[in-house]
Design a protein around this motif. Sequence first.
Motif, PDB file in Angstrom:
ATOM      1  N   HIS A 146       0.940  -1.324   0.006  1.00 54.24           N
ATOM      2  CA  HIS A 146      -0.046   0.137   0.017  1.00 54.24           C
ATOM      3  C   HIS A 146       0.925   1.443  -0.101  1.00 54.24           C
ATOM      4  O   HIS A 146       0.370   2.367   0.289  1.00 54.24           O
ATOM      5  CB  HIS A 146      -1.005   0.009   1.201  1.00 54.24           C
ATOM      6  CG  HIS A 146      -1.847  -1.157   1.222  1.00 54.24           C
ATOM      7  ND1 HIS A 146      -3.023  -1.318   0.504  1.00 54.24           N
ATOM      8  CD2 HIS A 146      -1.785  -2.281   1.876  1.00 54.24           C
ATOM      9  CE1 HIS A 146      -3.618  -2.472   0.779  1.00 54.24           C
ATOM     10  NE2 HIS A 146      -2.859  -3.184   1.817  1.00 54.24           N
ATOM     11  N   ARG A 149       0.289   4.649  -2.051  1.00 49.91           N
ATOM     12  CA  ARG A 149      -1.016   5.483  -1.769  1.00 49.91           C
ATOM     13  C   ARG A 149      -1.256   5.426  -0.044  1.00 49.91           C
ATOM     14  O   ARG A 149      -0.318   6.249   0.552  1.00 49.91           O
ATOM     15  CB  ARG A 149      -2.457   4.821  -2.376  1.00 49.91           C
ATOM     16  CG  ARG A 149      -2.133   4.907  -3.991  1.00 49.91           C
ATOM     17  CD  ARG A 149      -3.275   4.169  -4.659  1.00 49.91           C
ATOM     18  NE  ARG A 149      -3.029   4.237  -5.969  1.00 49.91           N
ATOM     19  CZ  ARG A 149      -3.652   3.745  -6.996  1.00 49.91           C
ATOM     20  NH1 ARG A 149      -4.738   3.093  -6.807  1.00 49.91           N
ATOM     21  NH2 ARG A 149      -3.299   3.643  -7.941  1.00 49.91           N
ATOM     22  N   ASN A 150      -1.929   4.828   0.407  1.00 48.34           N
ATOM     23  CA  ASN A 150      -2.693   5.102   1.804  1.00 48.34           C
ATOM     24  C   ASN A 150      -1.283   4.784   2.802  1.00 48.34           C
ATOM     25  O   ASN A 150      -1.174   5.870   3.703  1.00 48.34           O
ATOM     26  CB  ASN A 150      -3.742   4.052   2.133  1.00 48.34           C
ATOM     27  CG  ASN A 150      -5.057   4.568   1.736  1.00 48.34           C
ATOM     28  OD1 ASN A 150      -5.230   5.709   1.552  1.00 48.34           O
ATOM     29  ND2 ASN A 150      -6.027   4.013   1.333  1.00 48.34           N
ATOM     30  N   GLU A 153       1.134   7.499   2.164  1.00 49.41           N
ATOM     31  CA  GLU A 153       0.716   8.947   2.754  1.00 49.41           C
ATOM     32  C   GLU A 153       0.653   8.967   4.387  1.00 49.41           C
ATOM     33  O   GLU A 153       0.989   9.948   4.705  1.00 49.41           O
ATOM     34  CB  GLU A 153      -0.639   9.404   2.203  1.00 49.41           C
ATOM     35  CG  GLU A 153      -0.561   9.458   0.441  1.00 49.41           C
ATOM     36  CD  GLU A 153      -1.740   9.457  -0.113  1.00 49.41           C
ATOM     37  OE1 GLU A 153      -1.581   9.271  -1.454  1.00 49.41           O
ATOM     38  OE2 GLU A 153      -2.879   8.849   0.325  1.00 49.41           O
ATOM     39  N   TYR A 154       0.420   7.701   4.769  1.00 48.35           N
ATOM     40  CA  TYR A 154       0.250   7.700   6.253  1.00 48.35           C
ATOM     41  C   TYR A 154       1.567   7.989   6.838  1.00 48.35           C
ATOM     42  O   TYR A 154       1.770   8.759   7.830  1.00 48.35           O
ATOM     43  CB  TYR A 154      -0.372   6.526   6.644  1.00 48.35           C
ATOM     44  CG  TYR A 154      -0.635   6.239   8.130  1.00 48.35           C
ATOM     45  CD1 TYR A 154      -1.507   6.805   8.865  1.00 48.35           C
ATOM     46  CD2 TYR A 154       0.362   5.436   8.900  1.00 48.35           C
ATOM     47  CE1 TYR A 154      -1.730   6.920  10.124  1.00 48.35           C
ATOM     48  CE2 TYR A 154       0.089   5.023  10.219  1.00 48.35           C
ATOM     49  CZ  TYR A 154      -0.981   5.790  10.702  1.00 48.35           C
ATOM     50  OH  TYR A 154      -1.133   5.719  12.163  1.00 48.35           O
ATOM     51  N   ASP A 163       0.726  11.511   8.606  1.00 48.03           N
ATOM     52  CA  ASP A 163      -0.826  11.720   9.293  1.00 48.03           C
ATOM     53  C   ASP A 163      -0.230  11.910  10.665  1.00 48.03           C
ATOM     54  O   ASP A 163       0.357  11.254  11.171  1.00 48.03           O
ATOM     55  CB  ASP A 163      -1.366  10.317   9.089  1.00 48.03           C
ATOM     56  CG  ASP A 163      -2.722  10.413   9.643  1.00 48.03           C
ATOM     57  OD1 ASP A 163      -3.653  10.061   8.426  1.00 48.03           O
ATOM     58  OD2 ASP A 163      -3.084  10.377  10.685  1.00 48.03           O
ATOM     59  N   CYS A 172      -1.173   0.574  11.648  1.00 48.29           N
ATOM     60  CA  CYS A 172      -2.303   0.548  11.132  1.00 48.29           C
ATOM     61  C   CYS A 172      -3.432  -0.194  11.795  1.00 48.29           C
ATOM     62  O   CYS A 172      -4.528  -0.049  11.796  1.00 48.29           O
ATOM     63  CB  CYS A 172      -1.831  -0.522   9.905  1.00 48.29           C
ATOM     64  SG  CYS A 172      -0.738   0.393   8.463  1.00 48.29           S
ATOM     65  N   GLN A 227     -12.253  13.577   5.827  1.00 48.34           N
ATOM     66  CA  GLN A 227     -10.980  14.116   5.178  1.00 48.34           C
ATOM     67  C   GLN A 227     -11.282  15.342   4.217  1.00 48.34           C
ATOM     68  O   GLN A 227     -10.224  15.838   3.754  1.00 48.34           O
ATOM     69  CB  GLN A 227     -10.609  12.940   4.029  1.00 48.34           C
ATOM     70  CG  GLN A 227     -10.089  11.736   4.757  1.00 48.34           C
ATOM     71  CD  GLN A 227     -10.914  10.499   5.211  1.00 48.34           C
ATOM     72  OE1 GLN A 227     -12.049  10.914   5.767  1.00 48.34           O
ATOM     73  NE2 GLN A 227     -10.275   9.281   5.603  1.00 48.34           N
ATOM     74  N   ASN A 234      -3.034  13.991  -2.104  1.00 48.35           N
ATOM     75  CA  ASN A 234      -2.669  12.532  -1.962  1.00 48.35           C
ATOM     76  C   ASN A 234      -2.217  12.368  -3.301  1.00 48.35           C
ATOM     77  O   ASN A 234      -2.001  13.111  -4.550  1.00 48.35           O
ATOM     78  CB  ASN A 234      -3.968  11.701  -1.743  1.00 48.35           C
ATOM     79  CG  ASN A 234      -5.164  11.973  -2.739  1.00 48.35           C
ATOM     80  OD1 ASN A 234      -4.991  12.700  -3.778  1.00 48.35           O
ATOM     81  ND2 ASN A 234      -6.166  11.570  -2.497  1.00 48.35           N
ATOM     82  N   SER A 309     -11.714   8.515  -1.980  1.00 46.81           N
ATOM     83  CA  SER A 309     -10.380   8.193  -1.176  1.00 46.81           C
ATOM     84  C   SER A 309     -10.533   8.604   0.342  1.00 46.81           C
ATOM     85  O   SER A 309     -10.647   9.765   0.888  1.00 46.81           O
ATOM     86  CB  SER A 309      -9.277   9.304  -1.952  1.00 46.81           C
ATOM     87  OG  SER A 309      -8.040   9.144  -1.166  1.00 46.81           O
ATOM     88  N   THR A 311      -8.396   9.238   2.126  1.00 44.81           N
ATOM     89  CA  THR A 311      -6.950   9.460   2.288  1.00 44.81           C
ATOM     90  C   THR A 311      -6.470   9.740   3.870  1.00 44.81           C
ATOM     91  O   THR A 311      -7.199  10.195   4.897  1.00 44.81           O
ATOM     92  CB  THR A 311      -6.890  10.851   1.639  1.00 44.81           C
ATOM     93  OG1 THR A 311      -7.292  10.880   0.574  1.00 44.81           O
ATOM     94  CG2 THR A 311      -5.302  11.478   1.529  1.00 44.81           C
ATOM     95  N   HIS A 312      -5.228   8.850   3.830  1.00 52.33           N
ATOM     96  CA  HIS A 312      -4.617   8.645   5.389  1.00 52.33           C
ATOM     97  C   HIS A 312      -3.574   9.689   5.672  1.00 52.33           C
ATOM     98  O   HIS A 312      -2.522   9.253   5.808  1.00 52.33           O
ATOM     99  CB  HIS A 312      -4.093   7.195   5.322  1.00 52.33           C
ATOM    100  CG  HIS A 312      -5.165   6.234   5.333  1.00 52.33           C
ATOM    101  ND1 HIS A 312      -6.222   6.222   4.809  1.00 52.33           N
ATOM    102  CD2 HIS A 312      -5.028   5.151   6.362  1.00 52.33           C
ATOM    103  CE1 HIS A 312      -7.118   5.067   5.202  1.00 52.33           C
ATOM    104  NE2 HIS A 312      -6.194   4.335   6.090  1.00 52.33           N
TER     105      HIS A 312
END
Lengths: 361, 67
Positions: A146, A149-150, A153-154, A163, A172, A227, A234, A309, A311-312
């Motif tokens: 992942h 993306r998530n 970004e996290y 985040d 997670c 979000q 993102n 999304s 988004t994280h």
Amino acid sequence: MEGIEKFLVRADFLETEHGRLGCIACHGGENITDREQAHAGMTVMPSSSTEGVCAECHGEITETYATAIHYTVQGMANFFDNFVHPGVLEEEDSGFKVAFDNNCYKCHATCGSCHVSRPVAYGGGLHSQHQFTSTPPMGETCFGCHGARNAGEYMGVIGYTRDIHFQQGMHCKDCHPVSNFHGTGEVEQTMWEVDLPGCTDCHGEMLTANSPIEAHREHPADLMNCQVCHASANNNCFECHATLQPDGSVAGVAEAMRVMFKIGLNPEPTPERPYRYITLRHIPTLIDTFSTLAGELPNFHEFSNWKYSPTHNIQRVTMQNESCNSCHGNEFIFLREQDIRENDSEASKDLVVRQIPAPLP
Amino acid sequence: MQKLDKAKALYLTFASLLVVGVIVWNLGVRGGHVEPVASDACVACHLDAQIITGLYIPPETAGGGGG
């Protein structure tokens, strides 16, 4: 990755319950020093089947895991059922099946893909020198599949900010219940139908009529997902083409990746996600993404290139919530007609915000 | 008295059958058992960083994909 990062085993592993069984108990092979002969017939991933060696002691977990989306990668299989036709992956001569088997399926996770090694898609190998970890290391496992993306970004690897929950040291699994990983025994079709965590699980009091935050009191809870105010830009991919590699694998290459922030209309409000406005992410599928392996995607125009999304990369203060008019009247953060690309699907237009919230005096 | 003995015998037979049945059922549910297997030759190489480094030539890999 060097050999020691993948195949070195730490001495104290041999003192653990798993270690005392000996390598051959799970992996097979021969107890001899000749490298070739020792590895002949061995099983690299003893947990590749949920009926394999893990089931001997952890049967109650492997039983539900056989239905989990991380094991079946059913979400990706649905892509082909939807965009081509149901059952297309059962057709042996289908180029779409070649793409699925030799690319998408790399994200199929076995027990060992998280609890002892890295996922195949992230290069494989032992992440903790063969120590079994009840909580897999996020950066070596979740990120492996992942990361673009998530998870990326996290952790702040992708985009402009991390985040806040990551900054506070959360993993997670601190939000996602174990059933999101191990399944429940019910066959999962998509990630949206599982028991996903919500911000209000912890921050429920923030959305009540007595919320201390004025913006929360002014906006109904079903107007937008959290979000819309609290996520940052993102990662968005554009124009992907799948190609068959000389070694038989299939590579998907996106023409462009852009970090951007877009809010659109929710095309399918549900009881779980009833919002009018949602945060979006662009997916790079084109009508001819698979044209070198199979034909065009016959149902391409029925599905939007812009997707909901979650988004994280949550922060309390973001560029769009700094003041009322950071969002109201700010046309750049809403999906507009001109944001729809020539080769996006027709359904993408349903998410365009044609009348943005007016600026406040 | 004889009637009571008969009942006792019947009860004991059923109880024994039940115990045997539960044991057999449990074995079926739990499946087999992983037995330790001597693996000292494997360990001799995999615990040695120098040997592992010398034996493995890393291929080019990609990662960090999707969702």
